[in-house]
Design an enzyme around this catalytic site. Structure first.
Site, short mmCIF file in Angstrom:
data_model
loop_
_atom_site.label_atom_id
_atom_site.label_comp_id
_atom_site.label_asym_id
_atom_site.label_seq_id
_atom_site.Cartn_x
_atom_site.Cartn_y
_atom_site.Cartn_z
CG LEU A 13 -41.84 9.43 0.49
CD1 LEU A 13 -42.97 9.27 1.50
CD2 LEU A 13 -42.41 9.54 -0.92
CG MET A 16 -35.11 15.30 -6.81
SD MET A 16 -35.51 16.14 -8.34
CE MET A 16 -35.01 14.95 -9.57
NE ARG A 36 -33.06 6.62 6.58
CZ ARG A 36 -31.88 7.21 6.75
NH1 ARG A 36 -30.80 6.47 6.93
NH2 ARG A 36 -31.77 8.53 6.70
CB SER A 131 -31.49 15.50 -15.88
OG SER A 131 -31.07 16.83 -15.89
CE LYS A 185 -28.92 13.50 -14.04
NZ LYS A 185 -28.15 13.81 -12.88
CG HIS A 188 -27.27 15.69 -18.51
ND1 HIS A 188 -27.29 16.17 -17.22
CD2 HIS A 188 -28.20 16.40 -19.18
CE1 HIS A 188 -28.19 17.13 -17.13
NE2 HIS A 188 -28.76 17.28 -18.30
CG ASN A 189 -25.15 15.67 -13.99
OD1 ASN A 189 -26.10 15.49 -14.74
ND2 ASN A 189 -25.28 15.64 -12.68
CD GLU A 192 -26.25 20.68 -14.99
OE1 GLU A 192 -26.99 19.76 -15.38
OE2 GLU A 192 -26.16 21.01 -13.80
CE1 TYR A 193 -20.84 19.58 -12.34
CE2 TYR A 193 -18.62 20.35 -11.87
CZ TYR A 193 -19.79 19.74 -11.46
OH TYR A 193 -19.89 19.29 -10.17
P1 2AM Z 1 -35.06 9.57 5.21
O1 2AM Z 1 -36.23 10.47 4.92
O2 2AM Z 1 -35.40 8.43 6.08
O3 2AM Z 1 -33.83 10.35 5.66
C1 2AM Z 1 -33.07 11.53 0.32
O4 2AM Z 1 -32.20 11.85 1.35
C2 2AM Z 1 -33.79 10.23 0.58
O5 2AM Z 1 -32.83 9.19 0.80
C3 2AM Z 1 -34.70 10.27 1.78
O6 2AM Z 1 -35.85 9.57 1.44
C4 2AM Z 1 -33.89 9.56 2.85
O7 2AM Z 1 -34.66 8.89 3.81
C5 2AM Z 1 -33.17 8.53 2.01
N1 2AM Z 1 -31.94 8.06 2.65
C6 2AM Z 1 -30.83 8.77 2.91
N2 2AM Z 1 -29.89 8.01 3.50
C7 2AM Z 1 -30.43 6.79 3.64
C8 2AM Z 1 -29.96 5.56 4.16
N3 2AM Z 1 -28.72 5.41 4.63
N4 2AM Z 1 -30.80 4.49 4.13
C9 2AM Z 1 -32.04 4.61 3.62
N5 2AM Z 1 -32.54 5.74 3.11
C10 2AM Z 1 -31.76 6.82 3.11
#
Ligand code: 2AM
Length: 483
Positions: A13, A16, A36, A131, A185, A188-189, A192-193
């Site tokens: 969450l 994006m 998480r 993207s 993808k 694509h990036n 973009e560079y």
């Molecule tokens: P979080 O909110 O618990 O940090 C972008 O960073 C997304 O990836 C977030 O939803 C983040 O969860 C998750 N994320 C980043 N590192 C992670 C990890 N090691 N294990 C699980 N989720 C992770």
């Protein structure tokens, strides 16, 4: 919570992820959100998702129970270990026919690995390039899914509904097997560079060689955006050039000239080297960022290393037209190189890539969206077996009209001591690619001289011979090879 089962779950969450969920909700899909840090689920439901049909889950088990079958679980979490961890935890909770979609910035080899590992379980895996940034995710991204083909028909209605549209066609289609989506993808990036670096060089030439003011430059970009260079990046460059800070002065000159990078351009360059494809412009674009980050060293060198005392003495209007054409030609060369890389990777991995549909996926929603990609789509639609974009009749004609301008720009940059690595590498590639004869005969002779590597005769390709160049007899050169 309502009894209604969700069409898809989305884990992750951050912005994006949240925006993709809201986008799916707008298109009538019921999404189950999970994260998480579980507290973020309620936070999301009580704020951004308030008043929607979005539901939440307290655990992975809870989430899986709330899904319609075949279950679809999309990950938008940090690439690497976070994806691996979630996939490992999900597999025991899912069954044959269920689908895991990784929409993050994973490397295509990781996606390939998961496709292979999950194949025996019957759980389908998709690696999907997404993207368009936060705005794209919310209102229409470019989506590049690849992986287990059997999964596509189940997720197609959702992803094509939420993707960007160009002339009512979705900027989302099946890319190919295993890591193909994430590979496309990545390229694509890289492109973009290249596009960004070309625009930066044009800006520098206007500023330092021609001596133009910012508003005047903004006007040039405004005009360019009305023609064949019409694109998101040209448009935002115009806006950036116009932008004034709180003190009423332009913001751009106040920004430190040291570029950052997250690595996708670098990965395109590494792939180009691995597959042996001359993707020179993207490579130069990555190195230009590296060079820019050596700010302190550059400041020291600027006081010691001489350049040129020549001043621009040409016709400004004419030079700007050369610059426009040089930008178009270089962009075309860069895309031709990008598609060469796609073609080689497809050959190695047995991906059945549809190049026209890839161009259409990039045509809208993403950072490199442009009118130009519509022409590329047309070229591949007319001839799906087209070996190189530069050989398409339309683009061959276009580059024929622009190549002399590219020479003018590269020559001016060299004489007036302005760095133009992307323009220069585009021209060098162009002249190499159109050369029936290159000096690699000498190279082969050198290799054979010091290392007995053998060479082919022009008259006998495929037959390798060795010459005793020194007259010392035997395979004498082999001993010098180690030097
Ligand atoms: P979080 O909110 O618990 O940090 C972008 O960073 C997304 O990836 C977030 O939803 C983040 O969860 C998750 N994320 C980043 N590192 C992670 C990890 N090691 N294990 C699980 N989720 C992770």
């Amino acid at each position: 919570m309502s009894e209604q089962k969700a069409d898809i779950a989305l884990i992750g969450l951050a912005v994006m992820g949240q925006n993709l969920i809201l986008n799916m909700n707008d298109h009538g899909f019921v999404v189950c959100a999970f994260n998480r840090t579980v507290a973020k689920v309620d936070q999301f439901l009580n704020n951004e998702a308030k008043g929607t049909k979005i539901i939440g889950a307290k655990s992975l088990e809870d989430m899986v129970k709330k899904l319609k079958k075949p279950r679809k679980v999309m990950l938008l979490v940090k690439a690497g270990s976070a994806v691996d961890e979630f996939v490992k935890n999900l597999v025991p909770l899912l069954e044959k026919g269920d689908i895991i979609i990784d929409g993050g910035n994973s490397q295509y080899l990781d996606t390939q690995r998961w496709c292979k590992e999950l194949a025996p379980t019957g759980i389908h895996y998709i690696g999907m390039g997404v993207s368009g940034g936060e705005d794209g995710a919310r209102y229409g991204p470019s989506l590049m899914p690849g992986g287990h083909p059997a999964a596509w028909s189940h997720v197609k209605p959702i992803f094509q509904a939420i993707s960007a549209k160009v002339n009512n066609e979705p900027c989302c289609d099946w890319v190919g097997e295993d890591g193909a989506g994430h590979f496309v993808k990545m390229v694509h990036n890289g492109i973009e560079y290249g596009d960004m670096q070309l625009i930066c060089e044009a800006y520098q030439l206007m500023k330092d060689v021609v001596g133009m003011e910012q508003d005047e430059m903004a006007e040039v970009f405004e005009n360019w955006n009305k023609g064949e260079l019409d694109s998101f990046l040209i448009e935002i460059t115009r806006d950036i050039l116009k932008f004034k800070d709180n003190d009423g002065k332009h913001l751009l000159p106040k920004i430190r000239d040291s570029a950052g990078q997250k690595g996708t351009g670098k990965w395109t360059g590494i792939s180009a080297l691995e597959y042996g494809v001359p993707v020179t412009l993207i490579g130069e674009a990555v190195f230009a960022r590296c060079l820019s980050s050596l700010k302190d060293e550059r400041v020291t060198a600027s006081k010691l290393l001489p350049g040129s005392s020549q001043k621009f003495s040409g016709d400004k209007k004419q030079f700007l037209e050369h610059l426009r054409k040089a930008l178009y030609a270089s962009k075309l060369i860069s895309y031709a190189q990008g598609f060469m890389l796609l073609r080689e990777a497809a050959k190695v991995h047995n991906w059945n890539l549809n190049y026209g549909s890839i161009a259409l996926m990039w045509r809208g929603g993403c950072i490199i969206r442009s009118a130009f990609l519509g022409n590329i789509k047309d070229a591949f639609t007319k001839n799906p077996a087209l070996s190189n974009l530069l050989l398409d009749p339309y683009f061959c004609e276009r580059i024929s009209e622009c190549q002399l301008s590219l020479r003018q720009v590269v020559a001016q940059a060299a004489l007036l001591a302005a760095p133009a690595p992307a323009f220069s590498s585009a021209l060098a590639f162009y002249d190499g690619y159109r050369s029936a004869v290159l000096p690699a005969n000498l190279l082969q002779a050198q290799r054979d001289y010091f290392g007995a590597h053998t060479y082919e005769l022009v008259t006998k390709p495929g037959t390798f011979v060795h010459t005793n160049w020194t007259g010392h007899g035997g395979n004498v050169s082999a001993s010098t090879y180690n030097n």
